[in-house]
Design a protein around this motif. Structure first.
Motif, PDB file in Angstrom:
ATOM      1  N   ALA A 136       0.926  -1.159  -0.049  1.00  0.00           N
ATOM      2  CA  ALA A 136      -0.117  -0.017   0.146  1.00  0.00           C
ATOM      3  C   ALA A 136       0.785   1.238  -0.015  1.00  0.00           C
ATOM      4  CB  ALA A 136      -1.020   0.019   1.232  1.00  0.00           C
ATOM      5  N   THR A 250      -2.163   6.955   4.266  1.00  0.00           N
ATOM      6  CA  THR A 250      -2.163   5.543   3.878  1.00  0.00           C
ATOM      7  C   THR A 250      -1.943   4.726   5.156  1.00  0.00           C
ATOM      8  OG1 THR A 250      -1.153   5.877   1.724  1.00  0.00           O
ATOM      9  CG2 THR A 250      -0.616   3.924   2.719  1.00  0.00           C
ATOM     10  N   VAL A 254      -4.886   2.002   6.674  1.00  0.00           N
ATOM     11  CA  VAL A 254      -4.341   0.412   6.946  1.00  0.00           C
ATOM     12  C   VAL A 254      -4.685   0.144   8.217  1.00  0.00           C
ATOM     13  CG1 VAL A 254      -2.427  -1.099   6.700  1.00  0.00           C
ATOM     14  CG2 VAL A 254      -3.197   0.530   4.735  1.00  0.00           C
ATOM     15  N   LEU A 299      -6.279   3.912  -1.900  1.00  0.00           N
ATOM     16  CA  LEU A 299      -6.678   2.757  -1.017  1.00  0.00           C
ATOM     17  C   LEU A 299      -8.025   2.174  -1.344  1.00  0.00           C
ATOM     18  CD1 LEU A 299      -5.442   4.130   2.389  1.00  0.00           C
ATOM     19  CD2 LEU A 299      -4.470   2.296   1.089  1.00  0.00           C
TER      20      LEU A 299
END
Length: 474
Positions: A136, A250, A254, A299
């Motif tokens: 990611a 990010t 996550v 994402l």
């Protein structure tokens, strides 16, 4: 957690070298869409509204950095400045510097297993978690970096000309490079400006408040060392979009997906990290908004298993063909490790928080001011229109359904629509990418939790990774 416990556990973790910068995925559809989405900034000088927004961007940035614009920050301003200095360091291998969003107990449990030993080495919680982070982070970082140079001086790295397709993105909207440098009197290559365009606030603003203190590695430092060097030299690094903010959102999303019990707090932590870049004098408000939008857009497409995002070559990460499945495997590892550390359920551990993110009202107030930074409307036609997220950016709902699987994708998108922020900002030009600039994940997560809790047990099913849910979006 005692220091002894920290190091005993640390010896059980494999210490691995910090990976070098992520290799850019193939410059295909995904990158092109991101660059097109970020491009409206380059055309701001073409309209009266855009020029007003550029002026406001400069004034708001300087006001926040010096403290003349007072924000409801999560800490008193002097302490928030110290946090900003710590947030200058990026723990890209394990998101350790964002883990305080998990709360006192869960955060300590995570750091015991995944922390930085020094600036070059880190430990990891598990391979599944590490792989998700690396993939990611690699995708979003490569897109952010490409944007910096395209909008700085129409190159890929400062010197290599951008492809004809990428250069056309600017041409098609009558955009120009180096919009900040030119607008603020510091064009690329000129006195006091960097070589590649979009000079940063510490270069263009009349004064930058110095922050002196301990950085993330507990070394005595100041923001000058992280702006001009030697710790991090940003003099020739174009400002837009903010790579640190891209990284922050990010990592925040996550970790929120891996620990849904702390979803809202993680989003607030991402907002704090991005805002801290303004306090450092390293970024403008528009940079932060651009980085946030890019991260959420990427994402969502990753979570939707968009084929232009999955199975890409990313340095330091395996090719991930099913990102949803990878997230679920990582969540299982995270739950096992953190519950073992806490010796209670995740819900009970998540409530144990004596840190700066333990006040929901304060989190909400702070996040609200970072939604637009009160920048003026650039696209009046969007200002008073509620954008239907399900119609314009259907994959956005995965940002919620992967964390709260009892919700359908349609329910998630309805929540995102109902909670979206003000419209008409400098990125909100009616595009799918622009919608992400309006998403208020903090408010949306609160509503998602309430709706999920109200659903009867018979309605609580995991539809987030069903073939039906993915078929029309891959």
């Amino acid at each position: 957690m005692s220091g002894k416990t920290f190091w005993v556990i640390a010896t059980l973790c494999a210490i691995v070298p910090l990976q070098a910068g992520a290799q850019s995925p193939n410059h295909g559809e995904a990158l092109a869409n991101v660059l097109k989405g970020l491009a409206p900034v380059s055309a701001l000088s073409n309209t009266t509204e855009g020029k007003v927004a550029l002026t406001a961007n400069y004034k708001v940035t300087g006001g926040i950095q010096t403290g003349t614009i007072q924000q409801p920050t999560l800490l008193p301003f002097p302490q928030q400045q110290q946090q900003a200095l710590q947030d200058a360091f990026i723990t890209g291998g394990n998101f350790a510097d964002l883990a305080d969003g998990l709360g006192t107990t869960l955060g300590d449990g995570y750091i015991a297993r995944a922390h930085y030993v020094d600036q070059s080495h880190y430990t990891k919680l598990s391979q599944a978690v590490t792989d998700v982070i690396a993939y990611a982070n690699g995708i979003t970082a490569s897109h952010s970096n490409a944007g910096k140079y395209l909008f700085g001086n129409a190159t890929t790295d400062g010197k290599t000309p951008a492809s004809a397709e990428e250069a056309a993105i600017l041409k098609d909207i009558h955009g120009e490079t180096d919009i900040f440098g030119k607008s603020y009197g510091f064009p690329a290559g000129g006195p006091g400006a960097g070589a590649f365009g979009n000079a940063r606030p510490f270069q263009t603003e009349p004064g930058t408040v110095t922050i002196v203190g301990r950085d993330y590695l507990n070394l005595l430092s100041d923001n000058g060392q992280y702006n001009r060097g030697p710790k991090m030299n940003l003099v020739n690094s174009p400002s837009y979009p903010s790579g640190h903010t891209t990284y922050a959102y990010t990592g925040a999303v996550v970790l929120a997906l891996l620990v849904p019990e702390r979803y809202q707090q993680m989003i607030a932590r991402g907002a704090e990290y991005g805002n801290d870049r303004i306090l450092m004098g390293a970024h403008y408000a528009m940079d932060v908004l651009g980085g946030r939008t890019l991260a959420l857009y990427d994402l969502a497409h990753l979570l939707a298993n968009d084929p232009s995002y999955t199975d890409q070559p990313v340095k330091g990460a395996p090719r991930i063909k099913d990102f949803q499945a990878a997230i679920k495997a990582a969540r299982a590892d995270m739950t096992t490790a953190l519950q073992a550390a806490c010796a209670k359920t995740m819900q009970e551990c998540a409530r144990e928080d004596t840190g700066r993110l333990n006040n929901p009202a304060a989190n909400e107030a702070f996040y609200a001011v970072t939604q637009t930074y009160s920048l003026p409307v650039v696209f009046p036609q969007q200002a008073n229109a509620q954008e239907d997220v399900g119609k314009v950016a259907h994959e956005a709902g995965y940002l919620l359904t992967i964390a709260f699987p009892s919700l359908t994708l349609d329910q998630a998108n309805q929540i995102l629509t109902e909670t979206e922020g003000p419209g008409g900002g400098f990125l909100d030009n009616g595009s799918s990418f622009g919608v992400y600039s309006r998403l208020n994940l903090y408010a949306a997560a609160g509503k998602a939790v309430a709706l999920a809790s109200a659903l009867p047990s018979s309605a609580k099913r995991d539809t987030s990774s069903s073939p039906e849910a993915n078929a029309s979006h891959n």
